[in-house]
Motif scaffolding. Sequence first.
Motif, PDB file in Angstrom:
ATOM      1  N   ARG A 282       6.116 -10.412   8.084  1.00 17.60           N
ATOM      2  CA  ARG A 282       5.405  -9.243   8.638  1.00 17.60           C
ATOM      3  C   ARG A 282       4.464  -8.592   7.610  1.00 17.60           C
ATOM      4  NH1 ARG A 282       6.432  -4.831  12.448  1.00 17.60           N
ATOM      5  NH2 ARG A 282       4.463  -3.677  12.306  1.00 17.60           N
ATOM      6  N   TYR A 283       4.948  -8.440   6.380  1.00 17.04           N
ATOM      7  CA  TYR A 283       4.171  -7.656   5.409  1.00 17.04           C
ATOM      8  C   TYR A 283       3.582  -8.493   4.270  1.00 17.04           C
ATOM      9  CZ  TYR A 283       6.436  -3.857   7.867  1.00 17.04           C
ATOM     10  OH  TYR A 283       6.868  -3.006   8.858  1.00 17.04           O
ATOM     11  N   GLY A 284       3.930  -9.762   4.230  1.00 18.44           N
ATOM     12  CA  GLY A 284       3.396 -10.624   3.162  1.00 18.44           C
ATOM     13  C   GLY A 284       4.377 -10.735   2.002  1.00 18.44           C
ATOM     14  N   GLU A 285       4.519 -11.943   1.491  1.00 16.17           N
ATOM     15  CA  GLU A 285       5.453 -12.205   0.395  1.00 16.17           C
ATOM     16  C   GLU A 285       5.125 -11.333  -0.826  1.00 16.17           C
ATOM     17  OE1 GLU A 285       8.138 -14.284   0.564  1.00 16.17           O
ATOM     18  OE2 GLU A 285       8.628 -13.662  -1.491  1.00 16.17           O
ATOM     19  N   GLU A 286       3.834 -11.104  -1.033  1.00 16.58           N
ATOM     20  CA  GLU A 286       3.436 -10.338  -2.226  1.00 16.58           C
ATOM     21  C   GLU A 286       3.885  -8.875  -2.168  1.00 16.58           C
ATOM     22  OE1 GLU A 286       1.624 -11.583   0.106  1.00 16.58           O
ATOM     23  OE2 GLU A 286      -0.186 -10.436   0.558  1.00 16.58           O
ATOM     24  N   HIS A 287       4.230  -8.384  -0.960  1.00 20.59           N
ATOM     25  CA  HIS A 287       4.666  -6.981  -0.830  1.00 20.59           C
ATOM     26  C   HIS A 287       6.167  -6.858  -0.563  1.00 20.59           C
ATOM     27  CE1 HIS A 287       0.539  -5.733  -0.857  1.00 20.59           C
ATOM     28  NE2 HIS A 287       0.251  -6.512   0.167  1.00 20.59           N
ATOM     29  N   ILE A 288       6.882  -7.948  -0.703  1.00 25.46           N
ATOM     30  CA  ILE A 288       8.284  -7.936  -0.257  1.00 25.46           C
ATOM     31  C   ILE A 288       9.127  -6.895  -0.993  1.00 25.46           C
ATOM     32  CG2 ILE A 288       9.108  -9.795  -1.791  1.00 25.46           C
ATOM     33  CD1 ILE A 288      10.113  -9.271   1.897  1.00 25.46           C
ATOM     34  N   ASP A 289       8.837  -6.667  -2.276  1.00 24.83           N
ATOM     35  CA  ASP A 289       9.658  -5.696  -3.024  1.00 24.83           C
ATOM     36  C   ASP A 289       9.520  -4.263  -2.501  1.00 24.83           C
ATOM     37  OD1 ASP A 289      10.500  -7.772  -4.512  1.00 24.83           O
ATOM     38  OD2 ASP A 289       9.274  -7.314  -6.284  1.00 24.83           O
ATOM     39  N   GLU A 290       8.426  -3.991  -1.818  1.00 24.86           N
ATOM     40  CA  GLU A 290       8.241  -2.650  -1.235  1.00 24.86           C
ATOM     41  C   GLU A 290       9.014  -2.509   0.073  1.00 24.86           C
ATOM     42  OE1 GLU A 290       3.948  -2.278  -0.713  1.00 24.86           O
ATOM     43  OE2 GLU A 290       3.819  -3.513  -2.526  1.00 24.86           O
ATOM     44  N   HIS A 291       9.483  -3.635   0.620  1.00 25.86           N
ATOM     45  CA  HIS A 291      10.094  -3.589   1.954  1.00 25.86           C
ATOM     46  C   HIS A 291      11.529  -4.073   2.015  1.00 25.86           C
ATOM     47  CE1 HIS A 291       6.328  -2.614   3.993  1.00 25.86           C
ATOM     48  NE2 HIS A 291       5.756  -3.368   3.055  1.00 25.86           N
ATOM     49  N   PHE A 292      11.992  -4.728   0.967  1.00 25.81           N
ATOM     50  CA  PHE A 292      13.304  -5.364   1.066  1.00 25.81           C
ATOM     51  C   PHE A 292      14.080  -5.272  -0.242  1.00 25.81           C
ATOM     52  CE2 PHE A 292      16.041  -9.119   0.554  1.00 25.81           C
ATOM     53  CZ  PHE A 292      16.857  -8.973   1.661  1.00 25.81           C
ATOM     54  N   ARG A 293      15.365  -4.886  -0.103  1.00 20.37           N
ATOM     55  CA  ARG A 293      16.297  -4.923  -1.234  1.00 20.37           C
ATOM     56  C   ARG A 293      17.621  -5.490  -0.715  1.00 20.37           C
ATOM     57  NH1 ARG A 293      15.767   0.968  -4.126  1.00 20.37           N
ATOM     58  NH2 ARG A 293      13.556   0.823  -4.637  1.00 20.37           N
ATOM     59  N   SER A 294      18.362  -6.103  -1.596  1.00 21.32           N
ATOM     60  CA  SER A 294      19.664  -6.634  -1.158  1.00 21.32           C
ATOM     61  C   SER A 294      20.624  -6.746  -2.334  1.00 21.32           C
ATOM     62  CB  SER A 294      19.473  -8.018  -0.537  1.00 21.32           C
ATOM     63  OG  SER A 294      20.726  -8.544  -0.177  1.00 21.32           O
ATOM     64  N   PHE A 295      21.877  -6.364  -2.078  1.00 20.35           N
ATOM     65  CA  PHE A 295      22.934  -6.570  -3.073  1.00 20.35           C
ATOM     66  C   PHE A 295      24.164  -7.040  -2.340  1.00 20.35           C
ATOM     67  CE2 PHE A 295      20.068  -3.817  -5.246  1.00 20.35           C
ATOM     68  CZ  PHE A 295      20.093  -4.293  -6.545  1.00 20.35           C
ATOM     69  N   ASP A 296      24.733  -8.120  -2.812  1.00 22.46           N
ATOM     70  CA  ASP A 296      25.959  -8.639  -2.206  1.00 22.46           C
ATOM     71  C   ASP A 296      27.100  -7.707  -2.604  1.00 22.46           C
ATOM     72  OD1 ASP A 296      28.124 -10.007  -1.355  1.00 22.46           O
ATOM     73  OD2 ASP A 296      27.755 -11.815  -2.547  1.00 22.46           O
ATOM     74  N   THR A 297      27.682  -7.023  -1.623  1.00 21.78           N
ATOM     75  CA  THR A 297      28.767  -6.089  -1.945  1.00 21.78           C
ATOM     76  C   THR A 297      30.117  -6.574  -1.413  1.00 21.78           C
ATOM     77  OG1 THR A 297      28.087  -4.754  -0.035  1.00 21.78           O
ATOM     78  CG2 THR A 297      27.321  -4.037  -2.181  1.00 21.78           C
ATOM     79  N   ILE A 298      30.213  -7.886  -1.126  1.00 21.11           N
ATOM     80  CA  ILE A 298      31.526  -8.458  -0.808  1.00 21.11           C
ATOM     81  C   ILE A 298      32.388  -8.290  -2.060  1.00 21.11           C
ATOM     82  CG2 ILE A 298      32.771 -10.626  -0.326  1.00 21.11           C
ATOM     83  CD1 ILE A 298      31.090  -9.834   2.045  1.00 21.11           C
ATOM     84  N   CYS A 299      33.637  -7.841  -1.897  1.00 17.53           N
ATOM     85  CA  CYS A 299      34.442  -7.620  -3.105  1.00 17.53           C
ATOM     86  C   CYS A 299      35.011  -8.936  -3.622  1.00 17.53           C
ATOM     87  CB  CYS A 299      35.552  -6.607  -2.832  1.00 17.53           C
ATOM     88  SG  CYS A 299      36.938  -7.295  -1.947  1.00 17.53           S
ATOM     89  N   SER A 300      35.385  -8.950  -4.888  1.00 14.32           N
ATOM     90  CA  SER A 300      35.838 -10.205  -5.495  1.00 14.32           C
ATOM     91  C   SER A 300      37.146 -10.686  -4.869  1.00 14.32           C
ATOM     92  CB  SER A 300      35.997 -10.034  -7.003  1.00 14.32           C
ATOM     93  OG  SER A 300      36.945  -9.020  -7.271  1.00 14.32           O
ATOM     94  N   ALA A 301      37.992  -9.748  -4.427  1.00  9.98           N
ATOM     95  CA  ALA A 301      39.262 -10.161  -3.814  1.00  9.98           C
ATOM     96  C   ALA A 301      39.006 -10.906  -2.503  1.00  9.98           C
ATOM     97  CB  ALA A 301      40.138  -8.937  -3.568  1.00  9.98           C
ATOM     98  N   THR A 302      38.072 -10.406  -1.714  1.00  6.71           N
ATOM     99  CA  THR A 302      37.710 -11.088  -0.459  1.00  6.71           C
ATOM    100  C   THR A 302      37.161 -12.477  -0.773  1.00  6.71           C
ATOM    101  OG1 THR A 302      37.259  -9.028   0.707  1.00  6.71           O
ATOM    102  CG2 THR A 302      36.146 -10.989   1.527  1.00  6.71           C
ATOM    103  N   GLN A 303      36.256 -12.511  -1.742  1.00  3.82           N
ATOM    104  CA  GLN A 303      35.635 -13.788  -2.105  1.00  3.82           C
ATOM    105  C   GLN A 303      36.692 -14.788  -2.587  1.00  3.82           C
ATOM    106  OE1 GLN A 303      32.064 -14.479  -1.931  1.00  3.82           O
ATOM    107  NE2 GLN A 303      33.132 -16.434  -1.915  1.00  3.82           N
TER     108      GLN A 303
END
Length: 418
Positions: A282-303
């Motif tokens: 939608r917004y272009g790969e070059e602008h992805i940091d302005e539109h998307f963030r992600s952090f895996d917050t699955i806990c280590s015990a679950t994993q």
Amino acid sequence: MVHREASEDLRARGDSGLSGLIRHGFGLKKEVSEAIGSDYQSDVVEWFRNHDHFGRFGEVEVHLAREFGFCYGVDKAIDFAYQTRRRFPDRRIFLTAEIIHNPGVNQRLRELGVQFLAGRYRGEFSYDDLRPEDIVILPAFGATVEEIAQLRERGCTLVDTTCGSVIHVWKRVEKYAQDGFTAVIHGKYSHEETRATSSRVLQFPGGHYLIVRDKKQTQLVCEFIRGKAPAEVLVEKLGKGMSPGFEPARHLVRIGVANQTTMLSSESLEIASMLRAALAERYGEEHIDEHFRSFDTICSATQDRQDAIHELGRKGMDLILVIGGFNSSNTTHLIEIASRYTRAYHIEDASDLISANEIRHKRWDRQEPERATDWLPAKRPLRVGITGGASTPNRSIGQTILRLLDLCGVSPRFAEAK
Ligand code: SF4
């Protein structure tokens, strides 16, 4: 801000003047450890731990997963609850909801005189009945900002058993909200942890969240981002997991992904990458940091428990039994994984192994438990895998192993074990 207040650790000011939020127990760990051990530990499980998680009994092999049972967060929650009872033998003690999703543990706390303010164990009292001298335990999943505010208004002393891994997710979504990103939470909107996590976002002006349960729901969000699905459909299908005043066109422009700590980790990663791909388109790969963030917050015990059930599955079992509360999210994901490898059943405890022919169990994709027949393979030798969710006491696991062997007509070598 309520959150700031709640994060203060106001320590005890003597028994009569006790107030605030207590996060570190009461220094009675040693005193309660015997009671906890006697309620939840199992000599059978210890036997397996001492025998490389494996036992052969006649023609039946039992393989216990490498990682199973109580996680660090559950250990802490139960320890604090027992310490609280010990410290205040004469006070009224409440829990805002189930301390963890295991019926045996909640029942035991009821027997110890702890009363529940909500959920299926709820007794006669509500928040309105609370008095300043009452003690209220917050469960391992945490509590919503509104619930904590209500409890503080009533002047109760709060014993906070919220798991550190859950607080880690709260910090993540709060940062998203502060930075103007909508938190997209992979979780179940009715789950206590996700309710608590999503409530954090609303402390910030303009903070919003959207909860997606699975890839199917995420696909719909992606179609909206790509301009291929109308907002009305999104609201109709996902409305229950949206923050008040959520407008897809405004609030799905900048998103940050987080997860309920007990989700299927592989699915969480896929969900993040699906959303990223839609925003990049939608917004272009070059602008992805302005539109998307992600952090895996699955806990280590679950994993760790998910990795261990994969390992068990790859070893080639004829049958896998997954033990844990039917409403336990992490246990449900273990059975989902196990079912990919072999015949697998999710049971709550040994009593669900009704006979060699009949079992009470819950499928991972159903809401209610059911009964099934012909669950125990007649073939010999028989290889059975066993695991328990992060909220499952070893006692339940040990009793299940004994019941299984009994139904197979085998006498275990650890006859003296409980
Ligand atoms: S499953 Fe993870 S987040 Fe939940 S209580 Fe256990 S360690 Fe904490």
